[in-house]
Design a protein around this motif. Sequence first.
Motif, PDB file in Angstrom:
ATOM      1  N   ARG A  43      40.337  41.408  16.027  1.00 33.05           N
ATOM      2  CA  ARG A  43      39.788  40.073  15.934  1.00 33.05           C
ATOM      3  C   ARG A  43      39.387  39.505  14.473  1.00 33.05           C
ATOM      4  O   ARG A  43      39.807  38.333  14.275  1.00 33.05           O
ATOM      5  N   ASN A  44      39.051  40.544  13.712  1.00 28.77           N
ATOM      6  CA  ASN A  44      38.885  40.046  12.319  1.00 28.77           C
ATOM      7  C   ASN A  44      40.014  40.378  11.145  1.00 28.77           C
ATOM      8  O   ASN A  44      40.185  39.218  10.438  1.00 28.77           O
ATOM      9  N   LYS A  45      40.894  41.340  11.669  1.00 31.60           N
ATOM     10  CA  LYS A  45      41.832  41.427  10.619  1.00 31.60           C
ATOM     11  C   LYS A  45      43.225  40.690  11.330  1.00 31.60           C
ATOM     12  O   LYS A  45      43.539  41.233  12.365  1.00 31.60           O
ATOM     13  N   SER A  46      43.270  39.508  10.808  1.00 29.94           N
ATOM     14  CA  SER A  46      44.332  38.815  11.572  1.00 29.94           C
ATOM     15  C   SER A  46      45.873  39.352  11.576  1.00 29.94           C
ATOM     16  O   SER A  46      46.341  39.143  10.358  1.00 29.94           O
ATOM     17  N   PRO A  47      46.243  39.818  12.573  1.00 32.48           N
ATOM     18  CA  PRO A  47      47.625  40.385  12.659  1.00 32.48           C
ATOM     19  C   PRO A  47      48.741  39.047  12.292  1.00 32.48           C
ATOM     20  O   PRO A  47      48.538  37.892  12.688  1.00 32.48           O
ATOM     21  N   VAL A  48      49.729  39.587  11.996  1.00 30.83           N
ATOM     22  CA  VAL A  48      50.883  38.520  11.955  1.00 30.83           C
ATOM     23  C   VAL A  48      51.623  38.335  13.262  1.00 30.83           C
ATOM     24  O   VAL A  48      52.023  37.408  13.731  1.00 30.83           O
ATOM     25  N   PHE A  49      51.695  39.231  13.969  1.00 35.54           N
ATOM     26  CA  PHE A  49      52.332  39.428  15.302  1.00 35.54           C
ATOM     27  C   PHE A  49      51.261  39.439  16.401  1.00 35.54           C
ATOM     28  O   PHE A  49      50.031  39.824  16.225  1.00 35.54           O
ATOM     29  N   THR A  50      51.376  38.464  17.597  1.00 33.34           N
ATOM     30  CA  THR A  50      50.100  38.283  18.275  1.00 33.34           C
ATOM     31  C   THR A  50      50.168  39.777  19.120  1.00 33.34           C
ATOM     32  O   THR A  50      51.132  40.541  19.345  1.00 33.34           O
ATOM     33  N   VAL A  51      49.085  39.906  19.979  1.00 30.05           N
ATOM     34  CA  VAL A  51      49.165  41.244  20.572  1.00 30.05           C
ATOM     35  C   VAL A  51      50.160  41.225  21.826  1.00 30.05           C
ATOM     36  O   VAL A  51      50.951  42.388  22.041  1.00 30.05           O
ATOM     37  N   GLU A  52      50.418  40.055  22.271  1.00 27.99           N
ATOM     38  CA  GLU A  52      51.768  40.146  23.075  1.00 27.99           C
ATOM     39  C   GLU A  52      52.896  40.522  22.679  1.00 27.99           C
ATOM     40  O   GLU A  52      53.664  41.283  23.013  1.00 27.99           O
ATOM     41  N   GLU A  53      53.112  39.952  21.682  1.00 28.09           N
ATOM     42  CA  GLU A  53      54.399  40.447  20.505  1.00 28.09           C
ATOM     43  C   GLU A  53      54.651  41.877  20.360  1.00 28.09           C
ATOM     44  O   GLU A  53      55.524  42.507  20.658  1.00 28.09           O
ATOM     45  N   ARG A  54      53.316  42.397  19.763  1.00 31.31           N
ATOM     46  CA  ARG A  54      53.119  43.817  19.451  1.00 31.31           C
ATOM     47  C   ARG A  54      53.412  44.788  20.798  1.00 31.31           C
ATOM     48  O   ARG A  54      54.079  45.646  20.432  1.00 31.31           O
ATOM     49  N   VAL A  55      52.908  44.517  21.975  1.00 32.75           N
ATOM     50  CA  VAL A  55      52.912  45.132  22.886  1.00 32.75           C
ATOM     51  C   VAL A  55      54.539  45.071  23.452  1.00 32.75           C
ATOM     52  O   VAL A  55      55.165  45.918  23.866  1.00 32.75           O
ATOM     53  N   SER A  56      54.978  43.830  23.499  1.00 33.51           N
ATOM     54  CA  SER A  56      56.369  43.728  24.038  1.00 33.51           C
ATOM     55  C   SER A  56      57.520  44.387  23.033  1.00 33.51           C
ATOM     56  O   SER A  56      58.393  45.044  23.661  1.00 33.51           O
ATOM     57  N   PHE A  57      57.354  44.655  21.896  1.00 33.90           N
ATOM     58  CA  PHE A  57      58.109  45.476  20.779  1.00 33.90           C
ATOM     59  C   PHE A  57      57.980  46.798  21.441  1.00 33.90           C
ATOM     60  O   PHE A  57      58.922  47.386  21.581  1.00 33.90           O
ATOM     61  N   LEU A  58      56.835  47.312  21.549  1.00 32.52           N
ATOM     62  CA  LEU A  58      56.471  48.683  22.191  1.00 32.52           C
ATOM     63  C   LEU A  58      57.266  48.841  23.364  1.00 32.52           C
ATOM     64  O   LEU A  58      57.810  50.030  23.475  1.00 32.52           O
ATOM     65  N   LYS A  59      57.047  47.979  24.380  1.00 38.07           N
ATOM     66  CA  LYS A  59      57.576  48.175  25.597  1.00 38.07           C
ATOM     67  C   LYS A  59      58.955  48.420  25.576  1.00 38.07           C
ATOM     68  O   LYS A  59      59.604  49.028  26.345  1.00 38.07           O
ATOM     69  N   GLU A  60      59.795  47.161  24.818  1.00 39.04           N
ATOM     70  CA  GLU A  60      61.338  47.331  24.657  1.00 39.04           C
ATOM     71  C   GLU A  60      61.626  48.349  23.998  1.00 39.04           C
ATOM     72  O   GLU A  60      62.629  49.252  24.411  1.00 39.04           O
ATOM     73  N   VAL A  61      61.008  49.231  23.154  1.00 41.52           N
ATOM     74  CA  VAL A  61      61.484  50.240  22.420  1.00 41.52           C
ATOM     75  C   VAL A  61      61.287  51.417  23.147  1.00 41.52           C
ATOM     76  O   VAL A  61      61.921  52.732  23.126  1.00 41.52           O
ATOM     77  N   LEU A  62      60.039  51.600  24.065  1.00 42.18           N
ATOM     78  CA  LEU A  62      59.787  53.008  24.586  1.00 42.18           C
ATOM     79  C   LEU A  62      60.152  52.864  26.330  1.00 42.18           C
ATOM     80  O   LEU A  62      59.729  53.631  26.972  1.00 42.18           O
ATOM     81  N   ASP A  63      60.813  51.878  26.637  1.00 43.77           N
ATOM     82  CA  ASP A  63      61.170  51.576  27.979  1.00 43.77           C
ATOM     83  C   ASP A  63      61.941  52.920  28.439  1.00 43.77           C
ATOM     84  O   ASP A  63      62.767  53.555  28.164  1.00 43.77           O
TER      85      ASP A  63
END
Length: 162
Positions: free
Chosen positions: A39-59
Amino acid sequence: MRIFVYPGSFDPVTNGHLDIIERAAKICDKLIVAVLINRNKSPVFTVEERVSFLKEVLDGKPNIEIATFSGLLVDFMKKKGANTIIKGLRAVSDFEYEFQMALLNKNLDENIETLFMMTGINYSYLSSSAVRELASHRGNIRDLVPDIIIERIYKKYEENRG
Ligand code: PNS
């Protein structure tokens, strides 16, 4: 059941994270990769993007779950019935911060244990922030992040540039 939680921002996931994930998954029954909704540390990638990268890779990896959390890690762990945090340690420079977090988490909940896994030798120099820096200048990030997410990382910076 031995449940480990591997928490982080994963902004974005790197091959160093994956190395820890794969090795940690071998020594527990279930590994929960817990993505912080910063919330305070604003990431470059949205949480949806970060999760989808992980899901793709760890599928297809059977004992790995990907989840998001906000608030305190120890509260998330209680909800998941987990008491072990797994963290990767790269260099001495990681130690002080990780030591502080481990003690603070222990102070919040004495049942919580933090286990540190040494990074793979090829990844000791690697961080999400280095990947972001390189990608923002279209530098080469091959071998630093999984191949299947490389173009999406570059695309993000092109979108940001408008
Ligand atoms: O990848 P990061 O940004 O170094 O990960 C940091 C993370 C997510 C492990 C840490 O910021 C965290 O656990 N945040 C949740 C809040 C919390 O419980 N903090 C620890 C006690 S102060």
